[in-house]
Scaffold this motif. Structure first.
Motif, short mmCIF file in Angstrom:
data_model
loop_
_atom_site.label_atom_id
_atom_site.label_comp_id
_atom_site.label_asym_id
_atom_site.label_seq_id
_atom_site.Cartn_x
_atom_site.Cartn_y
_atom_site.Cartn_z
N HIS A 224 -2.04 7.41 3.00
CA HIS A 224 -2.52 6.82 1.75
C HIS A 224 -1.48 6.84 0.64
O HIS A 224 -1.43 5.92 -0.18
CB HIS A 224 -3.78 7.58 1.30
N GLY A 225 -0.64 7.89 0.59
CA GLY A 225 0.17 8.12 -0.59
C GLY A 225 1.62 7.72 -0.49
O GLY A 225 2.18 7.58 0.60
N TRP A 226 2.23 7.57 -1.67
CA TRP A 226 3.68 7.33 -1.76
C TRP A 226 4.42 8.62 -1.44
O TRP A 226 5.42 8.61 -0.73
CB TRP A 226 4.03 6.84 -3.16
N PRO B 231 2.32 -4.10 -9.96
CA PRO B 231 3.06 -3.02 -9.29
C PRO B 231 2.89 -1.68 -9.98
O PRO B 231 2.85 -1.60 -11.21
CB PRO B 231 4.51 -3.51 -9.35
N TRP B 232 2.82 -0.63 -9.15
CA TRP B 232 2.75 0.73 -9.67
C TRP B 232 4.14 1.34 -9.67
O TRP B 232 4.87 1.31 -8.68
CB TRP B 232 1.84 1.59 -8.78
N PHE B 233 4.50 1.90 -10.84
CA PHE B 233 5.71 2.70 -10.97
C PHE B 233 5.31 4.01 -11.62
O PHE B 233 4.49 4.03 -12.55
CB PHE B 233 6.76 2.00 -11.83
N PRO B 234 5.87 5.13 -11.18
CA PRO B 234 5.51 6.41 -11.78
C PRO B 234 6.02 6.49 -13.21
O PRO B 234 7.05 5.91 -13.56
CB PRO B 234 6.21 7.43 -10.89
N GLY C 163 -2.42 1.81 -2.56
CA GLY C 163 -2.40 3.19 -2.08
C GLY C 163 -2.49 4.10 -3.29
O GLY C 163 -2.97 3.70 -4.35
N GLY C 164 -1.99 5.32 -3.15
CA GLY C 164 -2.01 6.26 -4.25
C GLY C 164 -0.70 7.01 -4.37
O GLY C 164 0.16 6.92 -3.49
N PRO C 165 -0.51 7.74 -5.44
CA PRO C 165 0.73 8.49 -5.62
C PRO C 165 0.96 9.54 -4.54
O PRO C 165 2.09 9.75 -4.11
CB PRO C 165 0.56 9.16 -7.00
N THR C 166 -0.11 10.19 -4.10
CA THR C 166 0.03 11.24 -3.08
C THR C 166 -1.10 11.13 -2.06
O THR C 166 -2.13 10.51 -2.31
CB THR C 166 -0.01 12.65 -3.70
N GLY C 167 -0.88 11.78 -0.92
CA GLY C 167 -1.92 11.83 0.10
C GLY C 167 -1.37 11.50 1.47
O GLY C 167 -0.72 10.47 1.64
N THR D 201 0.59 -5.15 -3.54
CA THR D 201 -0.33 -4.91 -4.65
C THR D 201 -0.29 -3.43 -5.00
O THR D 201 -0.38 -2.58 -4.12
CB THR D 201 -1.77 -5.31 -4.26
N GLY D 202 -0.16 -3.14 -6.30
CA GLY D 202 -0.16 -1.75 -6.75
C GLY D 202 0.98 -0.97 -6.12
O GLY D 202 2.15 -1.32 -6.24
N MET D 203 0.64 0.13 -5.42
CA MET D 203 1.66 0.90 -4.73
C MET D 203 2.37 0.06 -3.68
O MET D 203 3.57 0.21 -3.44
CB MET D 203 1.04 2.13 -4.07
#
Length: 270
Positions: free
Chosen positions: A93-95, A151-154, A51-55, A127-129
């Motif tokens: 889509h987003g976190w 993994p995605w971390f801000p 996914g993505g950080p926002t959306g 996966t990722g987000m």
């Protein structure tokens, strides 16, 4: 910060795979319709896509399609044990900051898995987000293990928030894997998270895929073999491969920087 409101829509589970080879047969089982050749579901792999950080728009189907090969691989390898796999379709889509929409969707999906299949162990595969969402949702009683891929971390310098929690990982088998050349999600941040997790849960390890990027395309066969080995070992009675055993047993930093060897799991590939 106020939580971001979503359009009215629901998260969904993709069609089940495994337990007899046909998703429809597995679906008939939980609906009470039987289904010729359908076997009992003894464990579930719940895959959480990118996914993505926002959306707040509905996610593109490309993210779900990207994890389908792994879902099929896991379902095939776990068929003798009665493994079913599902891919979660997020509401958006987003976190989205503190709203953490994908983590909430994962919690809903875990409740839905319990409703459909009963008291069966679940491995969250993100996966990722989606990996961050899997780690957040690990406190659900159905979760036995978590596999976090790239993994995605801000960036903590850009998000003024408390570090991601780790206490929910206690009692779970946890494996992170990350490419050292990942330019989309920082491998150093996943290492720092694994360090904190290892302090509260000794059953945590992390593998590094040297010279590979975010998609882990160069070593996809090895990553899928690692995922298969970890999932079957954490949910059922299969033994872990020696590198996984060693990584879980080794103290930091060794067990959190375990190199994923070229050719890992060659005998497990189909």
């Amino acid at each position: 910060m106020a939580q971001q409101a979503l359009p009215v829509r629901e998260a969904r589970l993709g069609k089940p795979r495994g337990t007899g080879g046909e998703g429809v047969r597995a679906a008939l089982r939980w609906k009470g319709g039987g289904g010729r050749g359908a076997g009992p579901v003894n464990g579930v792999a719940l895959l959480l896509p990118e996914g993505g950080p926002t959306g707040v728009r509905r996610p593109s189907p490309i993210a779900s399609l990207a994890v389908r090969p792994l879902a099929v691989r896991l379902a095939k390898a776990g068929r003798p044990e009665g493994l079913a796999t599902h891919v979660l379709r997020y509401r958006c889509h987003g976190w989205n900051g503190p709203s953490a929409h994908p983590a909430r969707d994962a919690a809903w999906a875990l409740d839905e898995v319990v409703r459909r299949y009963g008291d069966v162990p679940v491995c969250l595969v993100g996966t990722g987000m989606g990996a961050r969402a899997a780690l957040h949702a690990a406190g659900h009683p159905a979760v036995h293990s978590v596999l976090a891929i790239a993994p995605w971390f801000p960036d903590p310098s850009q998000e003024a928030a408390a570090p991601d929690p780790v206490k929910q990982l206690i009692g779970r088998q946890v494996l992170l894997v990350h490419g050292t050349n990942d330019e989309r999600t920082d491998p150093d941040l996943s290492y720092r998270y694994a360090e904190r997790a290892k302090k509260v849960n000794r059953d945590t390890c992390r593998f590094e895929v040297h010279s590979d990027g975010h998609s882990l395309h160069q070593h996809r066969a090895e990553v899928h073999a690692l995922a298969t080995d970890f999932l079957l070992g954490s949910l059922f009675t299969r033994d872990y491969a020696r590198p996984v055993k060693d990584a879980l047993a080794a103290p930091p930093p060794l067990g959190l920087r375990m190199p994923l060897a070229s050719g890992f799991g060659a005998s497990l590939r189909h």
